[in-house]
Design a protein around this motif. Structure first.
Motif, PDB file in Angstrom:
ATOM      1  N   PHE A   1      44.735  13.459  -8.271  1.00  0.00           N
ATOM      2  CA  PHE A   1      45.340  12.182  -7.578  1.00  0.00           C
ATOM      3  C   PHE A   1      45.867  12.393  -6.184  1.00  0.00           C
ATOM      4  O   PHE A   1      46.430  13.620  -6.034  1.00  0.00           O
ATOM      5  CB  PHE A   1      46.364  11.493  -8.462  1.00  0.00           C
ATOM      6  N   THR A   2      45.962  11.324  -5.515  1.00  0.00           N
ATOM      7  CA  THR A   2      46.773  11.628  -4.278  1.00  0.00           C
ATOM      8  C   THR A   2      47.880  10.275  -4.141  1.00  0.00           C
ATOM      9  O   THR A   2      47.422   9.348  -4.651  1.00  0.00           O
ATOM     10  CB  THR A   2      45.812  11.145  -3.137  1.00  0.00           C
ATOM     11  N   ASN A   3      49.156  10.620  -3.710  1.00  0.00           N
ATOM     12  CA  ASN A   3      50.103   9.268  -3.756  1.00  0.00           C
ATOM     13  C   ASN A   3      50.735   9.275  -2.202  1.00  0.00           C
ATOM     14  O   ASN A   3      50.529  10.284  -1.485  1.00  0.00           O
ATOM     15  CB  ASN A   3      51.062   9.547  -4.694  1.00  0.00           C
ATOM     16  N   LYS A   4      51.469   8.419  -2.018  1.00  0.00           N
ATOM     17  CA  LYS A   4      52.239   8.160  -0.838  1.00  0.00           C
ATOM     18  C   LYS A   4      52.901   9.331  -0.282  1.00  0.00           C
ATOM     19  O   LYS A   4      53.125   9.826   0.787  1.00  0.00           O
ATOM     20  CB  LYS A   4      52.879   7.021  -0.710  1.00  0.00           C
ATOM     21  N   LEU A   5      53.668  10.153  -1.315  1.00  0.00           N
ATOM     22  CA  LEU A   5      54.374  11.497  -1.117  1.00  0.00           C
ATOM     23  C   LEU A   5      53.459  12.423  -0.408  1.00  0.00           C
ATOM     24  O   LEU A   5      54.124  13.074   0.370  1.00  0.00           O
ATOM     25  CB  LEU A   5      55.303  11.954  -2.297  1.00  0.00           C
ATOM     26  N   ASP A   6      52.311  12.491  -0.884  1.00  0.00           N
ATOM     27  CA  ASP A   6      51.136  13.372  -0.624  1.00  0.00           C
ATOM     28  C   ASP A   6      51.304  13.105   1.020  1.00  0.00           C
ATOM     29  O   ASP A   6      51.048  14.181   1.799  1.00  0.00           O
ATOM     30  CB  ASP A   6      50.061  13.715  -1.178  1.00  0.00           C
ATOM     31  N   LEU A   7      51.039  12.109   1.464  1.00  0.00           N
ATOM     32  CA  LEU A   7      50.562  11.467   2.804  1.00  0.00           C
ATOM     33  C   LEU A   7      52.034  11.834   3.713  1.00  0.00           C
ATOM     34  O   LEU A   7      52.006  12.492   4.965  1.00  0.00           O
ATOM     35  CB  LEU A   7      50.454  10.247   2.953  1.00  0.00           C
ATOM     36  N   ARG A   8      53.166  11.630   3.243  1.00  0.00           N
ATOM     37  CA  ARG A   8      54.517  11.831   3.809  1.00  0.00           C
ATOM     38  C   ARG A   8      54.565  13.413   4.137  1.00  0.00           C
ATOM     39  O   ARG A   8      55.187  14.051   5.136  1.00  0.00           O
ATOM     40  CB  ARG A   8      55.392  11.186   3.326  1.00  0.00           C
TER      41      ARG A   8
ATOM     42  N   LEU B   1      41.350  11.225  -2.095  1.00  0.00           N
ATOM     43  CA  LEU B   1      40.751  11.154  -3.485  1.00  0.00           C
ATOM     44  C   LEU B   1      41.856  10.397  -4.363  1.00  0.00           C
ATOM     45  O   LEU B   1      42.855  10.799  -4.468  1.00  0.00           O
ATOM     46  CB  LEU B   1      40.490  12.391  -3.945  1.00  0.00           C
ATOM     47  N   ARG B   2      41.293   9.396  -5.160  1.00  0.00           N
ATOM     48  CA  ARG B   2      41.928   8.629  -6.109  1.00  0.00           C
ATOM     49  C   ARG B   2      43.537   8.495  -5.872  1.00  0.00           C
ATOM     50  O   ARG B   2      44.587   8.750  -6.318  1.00  0.00           O
ATOM     51  CB  ARG B   2      42.051   9.727  -7.404  1.00  0.00           C
ATOM     52  N   TYR B   3      43.653   7.553  -4.797  1.00  0.00           N
ATOM     53  CA  TYR B   3      44.948   7.420  -4.034  1.00  0.00           C
ATOM     54  C   TYR B   3      45.566   6.236  -4.912  1.00  0.00           C
ATOM     55  O   TYR B   3      44.749   5.322  -4.974  1.00  0.00           O
ATOM     56  CB  TYR B   3      44.691   6.812  -2.530  1.00  0.00           C
ATOM     57  N   ARG B   4      46.729   6.238  -5.447  1.00  0.00           N
ATOM     58  CA  ARG B   4      47.371   5.400  -6.257  1.00  0.00           C
ATOM     59  C   ARG B   4      48.127   4.596  -5.370  1.00  0.00           C
ATOM     60  O   ARG B   4      49.103   4.905  -4.724  1.00  0.00           O
ATOM     61  CB  ARG B   4      48.252   6.173  -7.140  1.00  0.00           C
ATOM     62  N   THR B   5      47.544   3.100  -5.530  1.00  0.00           N
ATOM     63  CA  THR B   5      47.995   2.193  -4.789  1.00  0.00           C
ATOM     64  C   THR B   5      49.289   1.376  -5.015  1.00  0.00           C
ATOM     65  O   THR B   5      50.128   0.903  -4.286  1.00  0.00           O
ATOM     66  CB  THR B   5      47.058   1.126  -4.589  1.00  0.00           C
ATOM     67  N   HIS B   6      49.754   1.632  -6.457  1.00  0.00           N
ATOM     68  CA  HIS B   6      50.713   0.994  -7.051  1.00  0.00           C
ATOM     69  C   HIS B   6      50.641  -0.430  -7.296  1.00  0.00           C
ATOM     70  O   HIS B   6      51.286  -1.137  -7.855  1.00  0.00           O
ATOM     71  CB  HIS B   6      52.112   1.370  -6.421  1.00  0.00           C
ATOM     72  N   ASP B   7      49.241  -0.960  -6.837  1.00  0.00           N
ATOM     73  CA  ASP B   7      48.987  -2.140  -7.012  1.00  0.00           C
ATOM     74  C   ASP B   7      48.523  -2.731  -8.422  1.00  0.00           C
ATOM     75  O   ASP B   7      47.837  -1.871  -9.082  1.00  0.00           O
ATOM     76  CB  ASP B   7      48.044  -2.698  -5.987  1.00  0.00           C
TER      77      ASP B   7
ATOM     78  N   GLN C   1      41.477  -4.956 -18.314  1.00  0.00           N
ATOM     79  CA  GLN C   1      42.859  -4.739 -18.415  1.00  0.00           C
ATOM     80  C   GLN C   1      43.514  -4.434 -17.112  1.00  0.00           C
ATOM     81  O   GLN C   1      43.226  -3.852 -16.397  1.00  0.00           O
ATOM     82  CB  GLN C   1      42.927  -3.543 -19.486  1.00  0.00           C
ATOM     83  N   LEU C   2      44.892  -5.048 -17.226  1.00  0.00           N
ATOM     84  CA  LEU C   2      45.636  -5.043 -16.165  1.00  0.00           C
ATOM     85  C   LEU C   2      46.228  -3.455 -16.161  1.00  0.00           C
ATOM     86  O   LEU C   2      46.608  -2.767 -17.146  1.00  0.00           O
ATOM     87  CB  LEU C   2      47.019  -5.593 -16.605  1.00  0.00           C
ATOM     88  N   GLY C   3      46.200  -2.999 -14.744  1.00  0.00           N
ATOM     89  CA  GLY C   3      46.617  -1.329 -14.617  1.00  0.00           C
ATOM     90  C   GLY C   3      46.758  -1.399 -13.222  1.00  0.00           C
ATOM     91  O   GLY C   3      46.954  -2.142 -12.354  1.00  0.00           O
ATOM     92  N   GLU C   4      47.100   0.021 -12.829  1.00  0.00           N
ATOM     93  CA  GLU C   4      47.260   0.530 -11.255  1.00  0.00           C
ATOM     94  C   GLU C   4      46.023   0.784 -10.740  1.00  0.00           C
ATOM     95  O   GLU C   4      44.988   1.442 -11.564  1.00  0.00           O
ATOM     96  CB  GLU C   4      48.174   1.618 -11.438  1.00  0.00           C
ATOM     97  N   LEU C   5      45.684  -0.022  -9.477  1.00  0.00           N
ATOM     98  CA  LEU C   5      44.485   0.226  -8.843  1.00  0.00           C
ATOM     99  C   LEU C   5      44.511   1.545  -7.999  1.00  0.00           C
ATOM    100  O   LEU C   5      45.675   1.956  -7.469  1.00  0.00           O
ATOM    101  CB  LEU C   5      44.544  -1.061  -7.865  1.00  0.00           C
ATOM    102  N   THR C   6      43.525   2.278  -7.997  1.00  0.00           N
ATOM    103  CA  THR C   6      43.406   3.600  -7.407  1.00  0.00           C
ATOM    104  C   THR C   6      41.985   3.520  -6.683  1.00  0.00           C
ATOM    105  O   THR C   6      40.984   3.000  -7.321  1.00  0.00           O
ATOM    106  CB  THR C   6      43.420   4.794  -8.499  1.00  0.00           C
ATOM    107  N   PHE C   7      42.141   4.213  -5.420  1.00  0.00           N
ATOM    108  CA  PHE C   7      40.769   4.225  -4.635  1.00  0.00           C
ATOM    109  C   PHE C   7      40.346   5.513  -4.126  1.00  0.00           C
ATOM    110  O   PHE C   7      41.255   6.434  -4.004  1.00  0.00           O
ATOM    111  CB  PHE C   7      40.991   3.508  -3.199  1.00  0.00           C
TER     112      PHE C   7
END
Length: 432
Positions: A62-69, A295-301, A278-284
């Motif tokens: 996974f990748t998240n916003k903290l990784d980008l920062r 890779l597998r960026y967690r949008t939190h949407d 099913q409702l869940g968190e969108l990842t791209f």
């Protein structure tokens, strides 16, 4: 209308083969070109050759916003900066902004994605686009500009703000398509209504609104106010900007450009894939990006995906309207609350404008909430008994729909500050 029928209507098995081929190539690309991902692969005991089909995407990190920062500003670049031709950054309110990098090929891909969106709305080279998203580091203005230019349309690059000039040029230049946030569209719609020009003297027919969650009730309000057809355009800076997804004329979900951006829906708590619908968190996951692929960026949407063919003929997956963001969700006295739910309730009642500000605080270890809401001109009065009745009506509806008691404070028309960009709906003063 369809911009690229070959891809937008591709057989699902063919699309799956294309996604698999691109994912295999992307796994190898980031391994050899992005030290951040090479380290992640090695820590997981993963090699590029382990990725054989799109089904293997769950093996990737996974990748998240903290990784980008943490890698600010250019630590996630996969090419030398000499190949980067555009730098965008998020409008984050705290800390360093999230930086996004584009090569020439990335910008061409982005323009293609937005061209699909604008064409789906019925726009063409005959149209005049008024781009009222902010130009600059924010992706909205330049992204929409390039997409409109790519389909051959005329562009008014006015950016956001200066509302009176917006209305004058919209009228005098004969703008037919408006691109901005839905909250600013509401502001512009009110300005059109109050202007010296008759509504039927405007040529506006299409609204491309995004960059913040909005409800079906807001759509109906905007269409009535402005005399247009309002469409949702979805995107986020980290993936490309507007054009990641778009509605078609049937408006039964947002088609995602999954040949470029592969979507997954995950359990927000466990990260495990969720069943279709099913409702869940969108990842791209980027499948083609060169400059800064993720890779597998967690949008939190929070949303759901549907794969059956659309009535428009497109086979691209459809996404439900974004409910909100995992990190936008408020827990007030144990109840999960999204700003979009509050907006939906307010707009279901004819006496109120879609402008509100929720302030949450904590007093003596107990959550408090005050909701300031504008009353429409025709319902605002000096008669306190009437206003108290409206207040109680809204409080009862909020309690019924959301399951939580709000202290409602009614304010006069235009009593809540307007925004030319993303609207600020919530102030949370709690120290959580």
């Amino acid at each position: 209308m369809i911009w690229n029928e070959t891809v937008e209507c591709m057989d699902r098995e063919q699309l799956r083969d294309l996604q698999s081929a691109r994912l295999r190539k992307m796994a190898e690309y980031v391994y050899y070109n992005t030290p951040f991902y090479r380290k992640k692969f090695q820590e997981m005991g993963l090699e590029p050759g382990d990725i054989k089909s799109i089904d293997d995407i769950t093996k990737l990190p996974f990748t998240n916003k903290l990784d980008l920062r943490d890698n600010y500003p250019f630590g996630l670049a996969a090419v030398p900066m000499s190949q980067i031709v555009r730098i965008h950054a998020s409008s984050g309110t705290t800390g360093k902004p999230v930086v996004v990098l584009y090569t020439r090929k990335d910008l061409a891909m982005w323009s293609e994605a937005i061209s699909r969106a604008f064409t789906a709305y019925g726009a063409s080279k005959e149209d005049i686009f008024q781009i009222a998203y902010g130009y600059g580091l924010f992706t909205g203005g330049l992204g929409a500009h390039d997409g409109a230019t790519n389909i051959g349309a005329s562009v008014i690059p006015i950016s956001s703000g200066n509302t009176q000039k917006q209305i004058t040029l919209m009228h005098d230049f004969g703008a037919t398509v408006l691109c901005c946030t839905p909250s600013y569209a509401m502001f512009l719609g009110e300005a059109m209504r109050d202007s010296e020009y008759a509504r039927d003297s405007f040529k506006l027919k299409i609204g491309a609104f995004g960059a913040e969650p909005w409800t079906e009730e807001m759509r109906q309000k905007l269409e009535t106010l402005m005399g247009i057809k309002a469409y949702d355009i979805y995107g986020l800076s980290e993936i490309s900007g507007p054009g990641v997804g778009y509605e078609c004329e049937h408006q039964c979900g947002t088609h995602l450009n999954e040949d470029y951006f592969y979507p997954e829906i995950l359990n927000p708590e466990t990260g495990e894939p969720m069943p279709e619908g099913q409702l869940g968190e969108l990842t791209f996951t980027h499948l083609t990006k060169e400059g800064m692929p993720l890779l597998r960026y967690r949008t939190h949407d929070l949303t759901a995906l549907h794969y059956e063919k659309c009535a428009c003929g497109r086979t691209l997956v459809r996404m439900d309207r974004i409910l909100g963001r995992c990190d936008d969700m408020l827990i007030i006295r144990g109840v999960n609350v999204f700003p979009s739910q509050i907006e939906s309730v307010i707009l279901s009642l004819p006496e109120f404008e879609p402008h509100f500000l929720l302030t949450v605080d904590r007093v003596n270890n107990t959550d408090t909430s005050e909701l300031r809401v504008e009353v429409k001109d025709e319902y605002f009065t000096d008669d306190m008994a009437t206003l108290v009745g409206l207040q109680r009506k809204l409080e009862a509806e909020l309690r019924s729909v959301i399951g939580l008691g709000f202290k409602v404070k009614l304010v006069e028309p235009r009593g809540i500050e307007r925004s030319t960009g993303k609207a600020k709906r919530v102030i949370d003063n709690r120290k959580l």
